[in-house]
Design a protein around this motif. Structure first.
Motif, PDB file in Angstrom:
ATOM      1  N   GLU A  29       8.062  -4.793  95.578  1.00  0.00           N
ATOM      2  CA  GLU A  29       9.203  -4.867  94.794  1.00  0.00           C
ATOM      3  C   GLU A  29      10.672  -4.337  95.543  1.00  0.00           C
ATOM      4  O   GLU A  29      11.682  -5.004  95.298  1.00  0.00           O
ATOM      5  N   ILE A  50       8.731  -9.451  88.588  1.00  0.00           N
ATOM      6  CA  ILE A  50       7.631  -8.375  88.949  1.00  0.00           C
ATOM      7  C   ILE A  50       6.766  -7.980  87.500  1.00  0.00           C
ATOM      8  O   ILE A  50       6.859  -8.259  86.551  1.00  0.00           O
ATOM      9  N   GLY A  54       5.513  -2.442  89.142  1.00  0.00           N
ATOM     10  CA  GLY A  54       6.418  -2.587  90.366  1.00  0.00           C
ATOM     11  C   GLY A  54       7.940  -2.099  89.961  1.00  0.00           C
ATOM     12  O   GLY A  54       8.736  -1.566  90.655  1.00  0.00           O
ATOM     13  N   TYR A  75      16.115  -9.329  86.727  1.00  0.00           N
ATOM     14  CA  TYR A  75      14.657  -8.926  86.750  1.00  0.00           C
ATOM     15  C   TYR A  75      14.084  -9.618  85.662  1.00  0.00           C
ATOM     16  O   TYR A  75      14.241  -9.463  84.693  1.00  0.00           O
TER      17      TYR A  75
END
Length: 145
Positions: A29, A50, A54, A75
């Motif tokens: 990550e 992710i 992570g 993210y």
């Protein structure tokens, strides 16, 4: 950018078949976040996919690159082992239980995506990361199929 994520495997498999979207698989990550920062500086749109483990492993990079460096990083975080019948705060799995409080500690805006009706959160939080020049996240609460 992705780090292998069994929780979002069907989404990653579909993205791999797209000609207009390039998926880059990273080893960690931290690597994904720093590559994402470089791509952003080069004018490319970036999403990091992710797992919650992570997120915990790369919180210093999130802080240093995205928060302190003011790099908009979006993210999509898979909550592996998320129980369908419990709120994450009540999960027996500590990484599920602590993911949202960790994001809250770092003042990272986030929302939970639990199904098709929540897909609108992806562009909303992507734009939010750009507007605030920092991290924003969508937590993928239930495994994609």
């Amino acid at each position: 950018l992705s780090v292998p994520d069994t929780h979002q495997k069907s989404v990653l498999a579909a993205l791999d078949k797209e000609d207009t979207i390039k998926v880059v698989t990273c080893a960690t990550e931290d690597e994904a976040c720093t590559i994402g920062a470089g791509l952003h500086l080069g004018g490319e749109p970036v999403v990091l996919m992710i797992q919650h483990a992570g997120l915990f492993a790369s919180i210093n990079t999130l802080r240093g690159v995205s928060m302190d460096g003011k790099v908009p990083v979006f993210y999509m975080i898979g909550l592996l082992s998320r129980e369908k019948d419990k709120e994450p705060k009540d999960s027996r799995h500590s990484m599920v239980r602590y993911a949202e409080p960790l994001l809250d500690t770092f003042s990272v805006p986030h929302a939970r995506m639990e199904g098709p009706d929540d897909v609108h959160l992806i562009p909303e939080y992507y734009r939010l990361s750009r507007q605030r020049k920092g991290p924003a996240a969508v937590l993928v609460g239930l495994e994609t199929i």
